[in-house]
Design a protein around this motif. Structure first.
Motif, short mmCIF file in Angstrom:
data_model
loop_
_atom_site.label_atom_id
_atom_site.label_comp_id
_atom_site.label_asym_id
_atom_site.label_seq_id
_atom_site.Cartn_x
_atom_site.Cartn_y
_atom_site.Cartn_z
N ASN A 23 34.63 53.36 41.72
CA ASN A 23 34.69 52.09 42.43
C ASN A 23 34.74 50.90 41.48
O ASN A 23 33.89 50.76 40.62
CB ASN A 23 33.47 51.97 43.35
CG ASN A 23 33.73 50.99 44.47
OD1 ASN A 23 34.80 50.39 44.55
ND2 ASN A 23 32.76 50.83 45.35
N GLY A 24 35.74 50.04 41.65
CA GLY A 24 35.80 48.80 40.88
C GLY A 24 36.77 48.86 39.72
O GLY A 24 37.09 49.92 39.19
N ASP A 25 37.23 47.66 39.33
CA ASP A 25 38.21 47.57 38.24
C ASP A 25 37.62 48.01 36.91
O ASP A 25 38.34 48.39 35.99
CB ASP A 25 38.69 46.12 38.10
CG ASP A 25 39.53 45.71 39.29
OD1 ASP A 25 39.87 46.61 40.09
OD2 ASP A 25 39.84 44.52 39.41
N LYS A 26 36.29 47.90 36.79
CA LYS A 26 35.67 48.26 35.51
C LYS A 26 34.94 49.59 35.59
O LYS A 26 34.06 49.87 34.78
CB LYS A 26 34.69 47.17 35.09
CG LYS A 26 35.36 45.88 34.69
CD LYS A 26 34.30 44.86 34.33
CE LYS A 26 34.91 43.50 34.02
NZ LYS A 26 33.85 42.46 34.01
N GLN A 56 40.54 51.72 47.96
CA GLN A 56 41.34 51.15 49.04
C GLN A 56 42.40 52.13 49.49
O GLN A 56 43.19 51.84 50.39
CB GLN A 56 42.01 49.84 48.59
CG GLN A 56 41.05 48.72 48.28
CD GLN A 56 40.07 48.50 49.41
OE1 GLN A 56 40.41 48.59 50.58
NE2 GLN A 56 38.82 48.24 49.07
N ASN A 82 28.92 53.74 51.49
CA ASN A 82 27.86 52.92 52.10
C ASN A 82 27.80 53.06 53.61
O ASN A 82 27.51 52.11 54.33
CB ASN A 82 28.05 51.45 51.75
CG ASN A 82 27.61 51.16 50.34
OD1 ASN A 82 26.68 51.80 49.85
ND2 ASN A 82 28.28 50.25 49.68
N MET A 92 39.45 51.85 56.15
CA MET A 92 40.02 52.03 57.48
C MET A 92 39.54 53.34 58.13
O MET A 92 40.32 54.05 58.72
CB MET A 92 41.54 52.01 57.43
CG MET A 92 42.04 50.88 56.59
SD MET A 92 43.20 49.77 57.29
CE MET A 92 43.87 50.51 58.70
N LYS A 93 38.27 53.61 57.98
CA LYS A 93 37.63 54.77 58.62
C LYS A 93 38.24 56.10 58.19
O LYS A 93 38.17 57.08 58.92
CB LYS A 93 37.70 54.67 60.15
CG LYS A 93 37.11 53.39 60.71
CD LYS A 93 37.02 53.46 62.21
CE LYS A 93 36.59 52.15 62.83
NZ LYS A 93 37.56 51.06 62.61
N LEU A 109 30.22 55.52 41.60
CA LEU A 109 30.11 54.85 40.31
C LEU A 109 31.32 55.15 39.42
O LEU A 109 31.79 54.32 38.68
CB LEU A 109 28.84 55.28 39.57
CG LEU A 109 27.52 54.85 40.18
CD1 LEU A 109 26.38 55.23 39.25
CD2 LEU A 109 27.51 53.36 40.42
N ASP A 147 34.95 53.69 55.14
CA ASP A 147 36.16 52.96 54.78
C ASP A 147 36.83 53.59 53.57
O ASP A 147 36.20 54.39 52.90
CB ASP A 147 35.80 51.50 54.48
CG ASP A 147 35.69 50.71 55.78
OD1 ASP A 147 36.16 51.24 56.80
OD2 ASP A 147 35.14 49.61 55.75
N ASN A 161 42.93 50.57 42.41
CA ASN A 161 42.01 50.26 43.48
C ASN A 161 41.71 51.54 44.26
O ASN A 161 42.10 51.69 45.41
CB ASN A 161 42.69 49.24 44.39
CG ASN A 161 41.75 48.14 44.78
OD1 ASN A 161 40.53 48.34 44.74
ND2 ASN A 161 42.30 47.02 45.16
#
Lengths: 300, 418
Positions: free
Chosen positions: A131-134, A155, A241, A247-248, A128, A245, A152
């Motif tokens: 994760n995410g732009d916001k 990623q 989740n 890419m493992k 939380l 990721d 990001n």
């Protein structure tokens, strides 16, 4: 003659008293372990009768790129959290034992707190945050006018792996500190008094008296940390989740076992991966034990 | 007085045929029924069910979807404590259908085929195994939609009419063109590009696995490029489905649509729409699609098959029960007669009066064949994960496809992957 008989009878009581442990151990530990070994030479989908496949699973394991990748990932996450964890625990325990610090027990409790939170919720919590732009962190970074924000985070392989190590560190350094402090308190204070008389500095006392005398504690912490760390599952699983990721990069061996067994229904191969992990943990533990004990004998 | 008499008479006329119809059910059945369900929704039927069968206690154990297969397989293998009824979600329902632990509902004592003409073919086909046995049925059907914001559509595209919008969104390219228009106004077209996978899933000519061989449909390859365009241009929120931000976008002022089927409306939009009440609409995208749903089957070793059948029949084959349920929860159901009847009723407040049953009934007629396989859950995840790597530039397209194939081979070593 009569005396000997009596003694033997007493012996039976001993066995009786330790029996519950061995029964529970046999049912809940030994049997599952043996069964895992058995399954690792079989193909089983969890429902149909299993079929013996000889060394098929083993051959697959030693050629399985993902398996070695997960070992590498798990080891990297572990070592990146274990070294800082040990360093911080050493420093904190030294500060706490050799100085009178106000509110020491408060700090000790606070450092230990993260260990009480379920690891699964910690994983979700950090998801939380990042994760995410916001996400919370991105919000803060944007408000501070940081260049390039929002980032990001999820990623970035290095970031995610580092984050898992950080979480593990954050959750466990309090525990390690407490165990190290417990080790220190067992040291006879007359040894310190002698050192004081000899004119040793605080650092020298710590380096030449405390550290060698708590070696057993450190060995214990290292071995249990290897065993726990190499079986890491909950934090990376909930944080990503279950995917491991990007890419493992945080796919740990335990997550891989879970996916093979419960998602793909390859219980036989999942067991073989478990056996592989077992062997690797055993080798690492023996290696750690050997090095540390060797050092001990050198010191003697 | 006359009016009252007339009314009583009318009520009688209505009730008598119903009781005659209800006669064939044995409402004296009693006992406790154990049900494992992957979601809470199934429990919503219990109250109404108990009005008909007061002596059956339905014990529903909710096992989280992510762990459902992991929990159910050892239970089935050992037979210890297995439930009388257990559910299967679309990601793994085909696996459960084919392993043969659900009874064939065509056989005695069920004879479900007396009732299944009213079930949407798709729902039946998913619950049917490779030998033609009907193993599971559902109370849901999950045809697809694009759930969009009417106010934003009007501002940016000049119309909020579902039919007009469907024309504007009739191909992947058209969707991307529209996304560009929204971007100019600072609005994200999609909540998450991964939602579009639901639609692409039905856009394939073939399922993931044909004759034990992995098949990558061309539409999947072009979807990878579409995902990349969306990510590179920032047409979505850059979060995964079900992330808090994704859910919160229902009430946002910068997100245009969710590409989700029926349950997206029921679970995501409807419960959250407060200040956007009446600002939503349903339209169709380039491909009619279907994604999701929960099926129920009866455990073959159950000792209480009569009770299990009474419950399964009530939930999946009783049109009146489904209508009552659907009216209350706004969920699209699996019986044609129920959906048709509900299409005549009033529309949804959230959807500015649009009737979701009328909309989805049309979609149901267009949806493709059942393209599900027992491998879908894992293969979809591997595909999304590698498409993401391609979209964010971590891998080029060939490397991502190669990695995808390797991942599938790792998950299912028995599949032929070329």
């Amino acid at each position: 003659m009569i005396k000997a008989k009596k003694q033997r009878n007493k012996g039976y009581y001993g066995y009786l008293f330790i029996m519950p442990f061995f029964i529970i151990f046999a049912v809940f530990e030994l049997y599952p372990i043996a069964y895992t070994f058995y399954l690792s030479f079989h193909k089983w989908d969890g429902l149909m009768p299993s079929t013996y496949t000889g060394l098929n699973n083993f051959n697959r394991l030693i050629h399985d790129k993902i398996f070695f990748l997960t070992i590498k990932n798990t080891f990297r996450i572990w070592i990146c959290n274990f070294i800082p964890q040990m360093l911080v625990a050493m420093i904190l325990s030294a500060l706490f034992t050799f100085n009178k610090i106000r509110g020491m027990s408060f700090f000790r409790a606070v450092y230990y707190l993260p260990n009480l939170i379920t690891a699964a919720s910690v994983g979700l919590l950090f998801n939380l945050l990042f994760n995410g732009d916001k996400s919370v962190i991105n919000h803060i970074l944007i408000a501070l006018g940081v260049k390039g924000a929002p980032f990001n985070f999820f990623q970035n392989k290095v970031f995610v792996s580092g984050l898992v190590s950080y979480i593990q560190w954050w959750m466990w350094f309090g525990y390690t500190t407490i165990i190290v402090m417990a080790g220190i308190t067992t040291i006879d204070s007359s040894v310190y008094d002698a050192a004081l008389v000899d004119g040793a500095t605080k650092f020298q006392t710590y380096r030449y008296i405390t550290l060698p005398l708590i070696r057993k504690t450190i060995i214990y912490l290292t071995i249990t940390s290897i065993i726990g760390g190499m079986q890491l599952f909950d934090v990376p699983a909930t944080m990503t989740n279950g995917s491991g990721d990007p890419m493992k990069s945080v796919l740990t061996t335990s997550m891989y076992i879970y996916n093979q067994g419960f998602k793909s229904h390859n219980y036989g191969y999942a067991s073989m991966v478990s056996v592989g992990l077992f062997l690797i943990i055993a080798v690492l533990s023996i290696f750690a034990l050997q090095t540390m004990q060797k050092k001990e004998s050198e010191n003697d | 007085m006359k009016k009252v008499l007339l009314f009583v008479l009318m009520v009688f006329c209505f009730v008598i045929p119903l009781t005659v119809y209800a006669e064939e059910v044995n409402t004296d059945l009693s006992g406790t029924l154990e049900v494992w369900s992957s979601g809470e929704e199934l429990g919503r039927f219990v109250e109404a069910f108990n009005k008909q069968y007061p002596n059956i206690k339905v014990n529903i154990t909710v096992v989280p979807n992510a762990d459902f297969v992991a929990k159910i397989t050892p239970t089935l293998a050992s037979g210890q404590g297995a439930p009388d009824i257990f559910t299967g979600e679309s990601d793994y329902v085909k696996y459960l259908v084919n392993i043969g632990y659900w009874d064939d509902l065509r056989a005695d004592p069920y004879n479900c085929e007396k009732y299944t003409d009213d079930v949407w073919d798709y729902v039946k086909s998913v619950g049917t195994d490779s030998t033609g046995a009907i193993r599971a049925l559902s109370w849901q059907a999950a045809p697809g939609s694009i759930i969009y914001r009417r106010d934003m559509a009007k501002d940016v595209l000049g119309t909020d009419d579902p039919a007009e919008l469907a024309k504007l969104l009739n191909s992947n390219e058209a969707m991307l063109d529209v996304a560009a228009k929204f971007k100019e106004k600072g609005i994200k077209m999609f909540a998450s590009w991964k939602d579009i996978m639901n639609m692409q899933f039905s856009n394939r000519a073939q399922p993931w696995v044909v004759d034990g061989k992995l098949v990558i449909d061309d539409s999947m390859l072009s979807f990878m490029d579409m995902a990349k365009t969306i990510v590179e241009n920032g047409y979505d929120l850059n979060v995964d489905p079900w992330a808090p931000e994704w859910t919160a976008a229902v009430e946002s002022d910068d997100t245009f649509c969710y590409v989700l089927p029926t349950w997206g409306y029921q679970f995501v939009v409807k419960p959250a729409a407060k200040k956007t009440l009446g600002k939503w609409g349903l339209t169709e995208g380039p491909v009619p699609y279907v994604k999701g749903g929960t099926w129920l089957g009866i455990y073959k070793g159950s000792q209480k098959k009569d009770l299990a059948w009474a419950f399964l029949k009530f939930v999946t084959l009783d049109s009146e029960a489904q209508q009552n349920y659907a009216k209350q929860y706004g969920e699209y159901v699996s019986l044609k007669s129920a959906d048709m009847a509900l299409a005549e009723g009033p529309g949804e407040e959230v959807l500015a009066g649009q009737n979701l049953f009328a909309f989805y009934n049309e979609e149901m007629k267009k949806i493709p064949n059942d393209l599900m396989t027992p491998y879908d859950g894992q293969i979809n995840n591997a595909f999304l994960s590698n498409t993401q790597a391609y979209a964010t530039g971590a891998l080029d397209k060939d490397a991502a496809i190669k990695q995808f194939k390797e991942d599938v081979a790792t998950a299912y070593p028995d599949l032929i992957v070329e």
